[in-house]
Enzyme design. Structure first.
Site, PDB file in Angstrom:
ATOM      1  N   CYS A  68       0.859  -1.185   0.000  1.00  0.00           N
ATOM      2  CA  CYS A  68       0.000   0.000   0.000  1.00  0.00           C
ATOM      3  C   CYS A  68       0.895   1.235   0.000  1.00  0.00           C
ATOM      4  CB  CYS A  68      -0.882  -0.013   1.248  1.00  0.00           C
ATOM      5  SG  CYS A  68      -1.869   1.479   1.440  1.00  0.00           S
ATOM      6  N   CYS A 174      -0.843   3.800  -6.443  1.00  0.00           N
ATOM      7  CA  CYS A 174      -1.797   3.168  -5.518  1.00  0.00           C
ATOM      8  C   CYS A 174      -2.009   1.754  -6.036  1.00  0.00           C
ATOM      9  CB  CYS A 174      -3.118   3.946  -5.519  1.00  0.00           C
ATOM     10  SG  CYS A 174      -4.445   3.091  -4.633  1.00  0.00           S
TER      11      CYS A 174
END
Ligand code: DGL
Length: 246
Positions: A68, A174
């Protein structure tokens, strides 16, 4: 046991690469779905949520991958100072983008939090100081991916990518966005290169596993999927379906 952490399904692309490159290792994938999305939260909140999750993973995992960007950039050093297991973190591949651009104009498509983190500014300063970098924050896009809202994905992307000009490289900052790379390529156009970090992270994990000697090859590796919301069974079903499409 390798631990992989994300706010939701975004890290599954990395899970798939890791499983390919280290096929005999067991993996625990932890989707922190009770705290999803991370992208619009403030830095302290993200750090605290992430540290709690990493402490949980550390109980069973020898090495942990933060799949992440938003958690990683807010910030890796804090986690490394508080966790004993080696941590591999995914961050935007700005350096690669700066190498491959012909127009010296690139875009970073990421969450609001990743785009505003000082870690991200340092990456740009260190590796792309001769290149113009447009930070494009796409609030809501990770949600649209997590909840499989294809119409919303398209609308948000058409708006976010409408003024690309001579940008010839888009960095996916992302991990959720890597799951819809095809759609992003479609909207950006075939001449734009779309880069993600998934392969680089898997290779880095392989190196760290060798160096730290934590490999534990199993004849039948175990894959454990956990989520921090209550409805684990349906989440696991979704994960299995996504892995078949990657
Ligand atoms: N998958 C996460 C990332 O790479 C973000 C998704 C979210 O906003 O929670 O940044």
């Amino acid at each position: 046991m390798i631990g992989i952490y994300d706010s939701g399904i975004g890290g599954l692309g990395i899970f798939k690469k890791i499983r390919g490159i280290l096929p005999y290792e067991s993996i625990t994938y932890f989707a922190d779905s009770a705290h999803f999305p991370f992208g619009d939260r403030d830095k302290d909140e993200i750090r605290s949520i992430t540290l709690t999750a990493l402490q949980k993973l550390e109980q069973t995992c020898d090495v942990i991958i933060i799949a992440c960007n938003t958690a990683s950039v807010n910030d890796i050093d804090y986690y490394r100072n508080n966790i004993t297991a080696p941590i591999i973190a995914v961050v935007p591949v700005i350096k690669t983008a700066a190498h491959v651009t012909d127009t010296n104009h690139i875009a970073l498509l990421a969450t609001t939090s990743t785009n505003s983190a000082s870690y991200t500014d340092n990456l740009i300063q260190q590796f792309a100081n001769t290149v113009t970098v447009e930070k494009i924050s796409c609030s809501g896009l990770a949600d649209a991916v997590e909840y499989d809202d294809v119409n919303k994905q398209r609308l948000l992307l058409e708006d976010a990518l409408k003024n690309l000009g001579d940008i010839d490289v888009i960095v996916l900052g992302c991990t959720h966005y890597t799951l819809i790379k095809g759609l992003i390529q479609n909207i950006a156009g075939p001449e734009v290169k779309i880069l993600d970090s998934n392969t680089a992270v898997a290779r880095h994990a392989l190196r760290i596993m060798h160096e730290t000697n934590v490999e534990q090859p199993q004849n039948t590796p175990e894959y454990i999927f956990l989520s921090s919301n209550t409805d684990d069974a349906s989440y696991r079903e979704r994960i299995t379906a996504i892995l078949q499409t990657l």
